[in-house]
Design a protein around this motif. Structure first.
Motif, PDB file in Angstrom:
ATOM      1  N   TYR A 133     -35.323  23.079 -19.734  1.00  0.00           N
ATOM      2  CA  TYR A 133     -35.816  23.530 -21.039  1.00  0.00           C
ATOM      3  C   TYR A 133     -35.647  22.432 -22.074  1.00  0.00           C
ATOM      4  O   TYR A 133     -34.692  21.654 -22.028  1.00  0.00           O
ATOM      5  CB  TYR A 133     -35.029  24.762 -21.507  1.00  0.00           C
ATOM      6  CG  TYR A 133     -35.245  25.987 -20.645  1.00  0.00           C
ATOM      7  CD1 TYR A 133     -36.171  26.941 -21.026  1.00  0.00           C
ATOM      8  CD2 TYR A 133     -34.524  26.177 -19.477  1.00  0.00           C
ATOM      9  CE1 TYR A 133     -36.377  28.086 -20.256  1.00  0.00           C
ATOM     10  CE2 TYR A 133     -34.728  27.303 -18.696  1.00  0.00           C
ATOM     11  CZ  TYR A 133     -35.650  28.253 -19.080  1.00  0.00           C
ATOM     12  OH  TYR A 133     -35.855  29.361 -18.316  1.00  0.00           O
ATOM     13  N   ASP A 134     -36.569  22.396 -23.051  1.00  0.00           N
ATOM     14  CA  ASP A 134     -36.413  21.444 -24.152  1.00  0.00           C
ATOM     15  C   ASP A 134     -35.468  22.043 -25.191  1.00  0.00           C
ATOM     16  O   ASP A 134     -34.946  23.140 -25.026  1.00  0.00           O
ATOM     17  CB  ASP A 134     -37.768  21.063 -24.755  1.00  0.00           C
ATOM     18  CG  ASP A 134     -38.494  22.232 -25.402  1.00  0.00           C
ATOM     19  OD1 ASP A 134     -37.875  23.302 -25.568  1.00  0.00           O
ATOM     20  OD2 ASP A 134     -39.677  22.069 -25.746  1.00  0.00           O
ATOM     21  N   LEU A 135     -35.264  21.332 -26.285  1.00  0.00           N
ATOM     22  CA  LEU A 135     -34.317  21.776 -27.309  1.00  0.00           C
ATOM     23  C   LEU A 135     -34.782  23.042 -28.037  1.00  0.00           C
ATOM     24  O   LEU A 135     -33.984  23.728 -28.671  1.00  0.00           O
ATOM     25  CB  LEU A 135     -34.056  20.650 -28.305  1.00  0.00           C
ATOM     26  CG  LEU A 135     -33.422  19.393 -27.698  1.00  0.00           C
ATOM     27  CD1 LEU A 135     -33.267  18.314 -28.754  1.00  0.00           C
ATOM     28  CD2 LEU A 135     -32.091  19.710 -27.062  1.00  0.00           C
ATOM     29  N   ASN A 136     -36.088  23.365 -27.944  1.00  0.00           N
ATOM     30  CA  ASN A 136     -36.627  24.579 -28.566  1.00  0.00           C
ATOM     31  C   ASN A 136     -36.687  25.742 -27.578  1.00  0.00           C
ATOM     32  O   ASN A 136     -37.388  26.726 -27.816  1.00  0.00           O
ATOM     33  CB  ASN A 136     -38.025  24.304 -29.128  1.00  0.00           C
ATOM     34  CG  ASN A 136     -37.982  23.270 -30.226  1.00  0.00           C
ATOM     35  OD1 ASN A 136     -37.032  23.221 -31.008  1.00  0.00           O
ATOM     36  ND2 ASN A 136     -38.991  22.414 -30.279  1.00  0.00           N
ATOM     37  N   ASN A 137     -35.985  25.609 -26.461  1.00  0.00           N
ATOM     38  CA  ASN A 137     -35.927  26.627 -25.407  1.00  0.00           C
ATOM     39  C   ASN A 137     -37.272  26.934 -24.764  1.00  0.00           C
ATOM     40  O   ASN A 137     -37.534  28.050 -24.352  1.00  0.00           O
ATOM     41  CB  ASN A 137     -35.283  27.921 -25.911  1.00  0.00           C
ATOM     42  CG  ASN A 137     -33.810  27.733 -26.172  1.00  0.00           C
ATOM     43  OD1 ASN A 137     -33.138  27.023 -25.435  1.00  0.00           O
ATOM     44  ND2 ASN A 137     -33.313  28.356 -27.218  1.00  0.00           N
ATOM     45  N   ASN A 138     -38.142  25.939 -24.669  1.00  0.00           N
ATOM     46  CA  ASN A 138     -39.406  26.080 -23.951  1.00  0.00           C
ATOM     47  C   ASN A 138     -39.216  25.525 -22.543  1.00  0.00           C
ATOM     48  O   ASN A 138     -38.690  24.423 -22.366  1.00  0.00           O
ATOM     49  CB  ASN A 138     -40.530  25.303 -24.650  1.00  0.00           C
ATOM     50  CG  ASN A 138     -40.760  25.814 -26.053  1.00  0.00           C
ATOM     51  OD1 ASN A 138     -40.789  27.021 -26.278  1.00  0.00           O
ATOM     52  ND2 ASN A 138     -40.907  24.899 -27.002  1.00  0.00           N
ATOM     53  N   LEU A 139     -39.656  26.303 -21.549  1.00  0.00           N
ATOM     54  CA  LEU A 139     -39.537  25.859 -20.164  1.00  0.00           C
ATOM     55  C   LEU A 139     -40.461  24.673 -19.934  1.00  0.00           C
ATOM     56  O   LEU A 139     -41.662  24.761 -20.170  1.00  0.00           O
ATOM     57  CB  LEU A 139     -39.883  27.002 -19.209  1.00  0.00           C
ATOM     58  CG  LEU A 139     -39.818  26.680 -17.718  1.00  0.00           C
ATOM     59  CD1 LEU A 139     -38.398  26.347 -17.290  1.00  0.00           C
ATOM     60  CD2 LEU A 139     -40.346  27.853 -16.897  1.00  0.00           C
ATOM     61  N   ILE A 140     -39.884  23.568 -19.470  1.00  0.00           N
ATOM     62  CA  ILE A 140     -40.669  22.372 -19.204  1.00  0.00           C
ATOM     63  C   ILE A 140     -41.111  22.351 -17.741  1.00  0.00           C
ATOM     64  O   ILE A 140     -42.271  22.137 -17.439  1.00  0.00           O
ATOM     65  CB  ILE A 140     -39.857  21.093 -19.516  1.00  0.00           C
ATOM     66  CG1 ILE A 140     -39.520  21.068 -20.997  1.00  0.00           C
ATOM     67  CG2 ILE A 140     -40.606  19.859 -19.093  1.00  0.00           C
ATOM     68  CD1 ILE A 140     -38.555  19.985 -21.384  1.00  0.00           C
ATOM     69  N   LYS A 141     -40.145  22.597 -16.850  1.00  0.00           N
ATOM     70  CA  LYS A 141     -40.443  22.505 -15.421  1.00  0.00           C
ATOM     71  C   LYS A 141     -39.442  23.339 -14.636  1.00  0.00           C
ATOM     72  O   LYS A 141     -38.293  23.475 -15.029  1.00  0.00           O
ATOM     73  CB  LYS A 141     -40.383  21.045 -14.975  1.00  0.00           C
ATOM     74  CG  LYS A 141     -40.913  20.794 -13.592  1.00  0.00           C
ATOM     75  CD  LYS A 141     -41.040  19.310 -13.309  1.00  0.00           C
ATOM     76  CE  LYS A 141     -41.562  19.102 -11.898  1.00  0.00           C
ATOM     77  NZ  LYS A 141     -41.644  17.688 -11.566  1.00  0.00           N
ATOM     78  N   SER A 142     -39.897  23.875 -13.510  1.00  0.00           N
ATOM     79  CA  SER A 142     -39.027  24.634 -12.614  1.00  0.00           C
ATOM     80  C   SER A 142     -38.661  23.785 -11.406  1.00  0.00           C
ATOM     81  O   SER A 142     -39.475  22.988 -10.934  1.00  0.00           O
ATOM     82  CB  SER A 142     -39.743  25.891 -12.125  1.00  0.00           C
ATOM     83  OG  SER A 142     -40.100  26.695 -13.208  1.00  0.00           O
TER      84      SER A 142
END
Length: 121
Positions: free
Chosen positions: A73-82
């Motif tokens: 997750y990025d710093l804004n709590n968005n999933l980047i990759k699994s």
């Protein structure tokens, strides 16, 4: 029993039982040569001698063993990759698997820009 956890009481009993080394079932005994020979499979007797698993089979084993999918997750709590496991994250970002595990447990920011969290199945 895979994943069995002994109770504290059971651990205490086992510890007390073997506190005196002379009470251990193998105390003062040695395996005989024929028993040692039966236990060990050196060299060509070992079924995996001079063999290696193919990469695709290693991946199948890894997928079967991996029970904890992780998300980056990025710093804004968005999933980047699994990712399937800690090793995949470690390989992609050039860090050790143990480092990934520590950041997963602590919740700290990895490489100054990522959080690692378990994914819900």
């Amino acid at each position: 029993m895979l994943g069995y956890k002994h109770t504290r009481e059971a651990i205490k009993k086992m510890t007390l039982r073997l506190a005196d080394k002379s009470k251990h079932p193998m105390y003062g005994k040695k395996h005989k040569a024929d028993a040692k020979k039966a236990i060990s499979k050196p060299g060509s007797l070992n079924p995996m001698f001079n063999k290696t698993h193919k990469i695709d089979y290693k991946q199948k084993i890894s997928a079967a063993i991996s029970k904890t999918p992780l998300g980056l997750y990025d710093l804004n709590n968005n999933l980047i990759k699994s990712f399937k496991n800690q090793v995949e994250i470690a390989t992609e970002y050039g860090v050790f698997k143990g480092t990934v595990g520590r950041y997963l447990k602590s919740g700290k920011i990895l490489l100054g820009k990522y959080y690692i969290r378990k994914l819900d199945n």
